[in-house]
Every structure is written in C-alpha cells, then in structure tokens.
Design an enzyme around this catalytic site. Structure first.
Site, short mmCIF file in Angstrom:
data_model
loop_
_atom_site.label_atom_id
_atom_site.label_comp_id
_atom_site.label_asym_id
_atom_site.label_seq_id
_atom_site.Cartn_x
_atom_site.Cartn_y
_atom_site.Cartn_z
N ASP A 4 49.31 35.94 18.35
CA ASP A 4 49.03 34.96 19.41
C ASP A 4 49.90 35.29 20.63
O ASP A 4 51.12 35.25 20.55
CB ASP A 4 49.36 33.55 18.88
N SER A 32 46.36 24.29 19.89
CA SER A 32 46.70 24.51 21.29
C SER A 32 46.62 23.20 22.08
O SER A 32 47.42 22.31 21.82
CB SER A 32 45.83 25.61 21.88
N HIS A 37 45.30 33.55 18.91
CA HIS A 37 45.46 32.15 19.31
C HIS A 37 44.44 31.25 18.61
O HIS A 37 44.47 30.04 18.80
CB HIS A 37 45.31 32.09 20.83
C1 MLT Z 1 44.20 26.08 24.49
O1 MLT Z 1 43.85 27.01 23.76
O2 MLT Z 1 43.93 24.89 24.22
C2 MLT Z 1 44.93 26.40 25.75
O3 MLT Z 1 45.40 27.73 25.69
C3 MLT Z 1 46.06 25.45 25.96
C4 MLT Z 1 46.84 25.76 27.21
O4 MLT Z 1 46.27 26.33 28.13
O5 MLT Z 1 48.03 25.42 27.25
#
Ligand code: MLT
Length: 275
Positions: free
Chosen positions: A217, A92, A245
C-alpha cells in the site's frame, strides 16, 4: 438493494446473511462493490454494505464531513433495526468514518476493523494535492480521478500483477470511479482534507481492533497502521503480502479468514461458527 431513509437523505444498502452485524464502509471514490470479495462472509455474519452519502446508489446529498458519514452509518443501523453492537469495518475513507463511529458512538461498536487507512490528518501538501485534483475533476470529469488513482490503489509487484483477477479488479475500480458524480468527488475531497487528526482520540478506543494493510500500500503504507497498533489499547495488525491499498479486493481469502479468526477470538467461537 434497499433504500433506507435518514433524517435529511436516504442511503442505498445491500444486506445479506444473519448473525453478528458487520458494517462494511467503502473507500473513496468507490461504492459497495469494492466489498464483492467479502460476500462469502454472509455464511457467518449479517453483512450491511451501504453506499455512503453521494456515492453509488445514494446520490440525493453530498458528503460534507467524515463525522457526518459516521452519523449516517449509525442512523442506517437504526433504520435497519440493528440494535446490537456491530463490527464496524472501513477501508481508507471508510476507515476514517469507522474511527469516527468508534469515538462518537462507542456503544454501537463490538469490534473495529481498520483497513488500508490511517489515524493522522492530511499534511498541508496532501491537502493541496486534493484541491488540485478536485479542480481538475470539476473541469475535466471523473476520468482524471480514475487515471490519477487506479495506479496507486493496487499492488505493483510481479506477484500482484500476475494475479488472475487483476484485470477484473482494475475494471471494477475504473467503472465505479467513472460512475461517481463529479460533485461527489469534489465534495468528498474537501471533506477528506478537512478530517481531524484521530491519533489522541484513538488511544481511548477500547473495542477489540483488527488493523489490516497491504504490504504494498503506497497511499497508507504499513507504517501508518503499525503506529496505530502501538497506541491503541486492544489492536492487532495483519500485513497482507502482494496487496496494495485495496487488500480485501486484492486478497479476499486472506482478508476474510483473518476477519473471521479475529471475531472468533474476540466475540466467541459459538457466535462465529462457520467460514
Ligand atoms: C480512499 O481510498 O478512500 C482514499 O485514498 C482516502 C484518502 O484519499 O485519504
């Protein structure tokens, strides 16, 4: 844990194992502990797992941009005297940073692993959502971020909810988010919202690339990395069933096996022998 000085701050980093360096870059608003399921990879690889600027044990400075975090990661490799190209893996936010490393410092990247992430920039609505969350966190504290984010981070099917480690994973995420300083969350939300669209730049990344996404996700759904697979020159995609995710944390055995197989195919069996 080791503290590595950089030009304008220092980073906490956890290292284990030997062999090909594997840099693991955590997501937002987390730290190195989200990679706990990858510890067995230290039998085959040299794991380098930092807390990025502002997060975990690296609290001397705030994150300003994904480009800055990419340059930090390369300076960290220098600080650890890692001169051979590394396998760069990010989830992410860590995936946004890994893409920047691949574009800004291509000679440092032997292979790229992009996990539960995307190439596109935020939409205007996405940016507005981040500004709203930042204002709430600044007023009310990290618990707002934990409550807003945790339900979206993990898969919600019965198979995923019934996983024996589910409560432990939720507790790890909650603990980490609650421990992340409010100024870090606010600064990182601004940096994430301002990150550039990488679609064109990633067409030119020739490093062998493994794309991994949880089938469930909802933050960066499989379509995001399906698009990346179509446009990147040397990319293959794994969709992990019953994962959301946080695929490496939710399904560590599947993730670790796929990563080792990818490295055996691209780097060579003799250099990635075990696992
Ligand atoms: C993450 O898990 O790092 C975030 O969801 C990234 C984001 O907010 O784009």
């Amino acid at each position: 844990m080791q503290i590595v000085p950089l030009a304008d701050t220092s980073l906490a980093v956890h290292t284990r194992g030997s062999g090909i360096p594997l840099l693991l870059l955590h997501g937002f608003p987390l730290d190195h502990t989200m990679w706990s399921g990858q510890e067995p990879l230290a039998e085959s690889l040299r794991l380098i797992v930092p807390d990025q600027r502002g997060f975990g044990g690296s609290r001397d400075a705030l994150p300003e941009s994904v480009e800055q975090l990419a340059d930090d990661a390369v300076a960290l490799l220098d600080g650890l005297h890692v001169s051979e190209p590394a396998v760069v893996c990010g989830l992410s936010m860590g995936g946004y940073v890994a893409q920047q490393i691949a574009v800004r410092h291509p000679h440092r990247v032997r292979g790229l692993v992009l996990v539960d992430t995307k190439l596109e920039a935020d939409t205007p609505a996405g940016r507005a959502g981040r500004a709203d969350l930042a204002a709430k966190v600044a007023r009310l504290g990290q618990a707002v971020a934990a409550e807003a984010m945790i339900p979206n981070l993990l898969a919600s099917s019965d198979a995923a909810r019934g996983r024996p480690r589910r409560a432990e994973i939720e507790a790890l995420l909650r603990r980490t988010i609650l421990a992340t300083p409010v100024p870090t969350i606010v600064a990182a939300l601004a940096a994430l919202g301002a990150r550039p669209d990488m679609t064109d730049a990633m067409r030119g990344v020739t490093a062998p690339t493994l794309l991994v996404v949880g089938a469930e996700d909802i933050l960066t759904p499989p379509e995001c990395l399906e698009r990346a697979e179509r446009l990147m020159p040397d990319a293959r995609l794994l969709i992990v069933p019953a994962a959301g995710h946080m695929a490496p944390l939710e399904e560590p055995e599947t993730f670790n096996a796929a990563l080792l197989e990818f490295l055996r195919e691209t780097v060579g069996r003799s250099r990635v022998a075990m696992g």
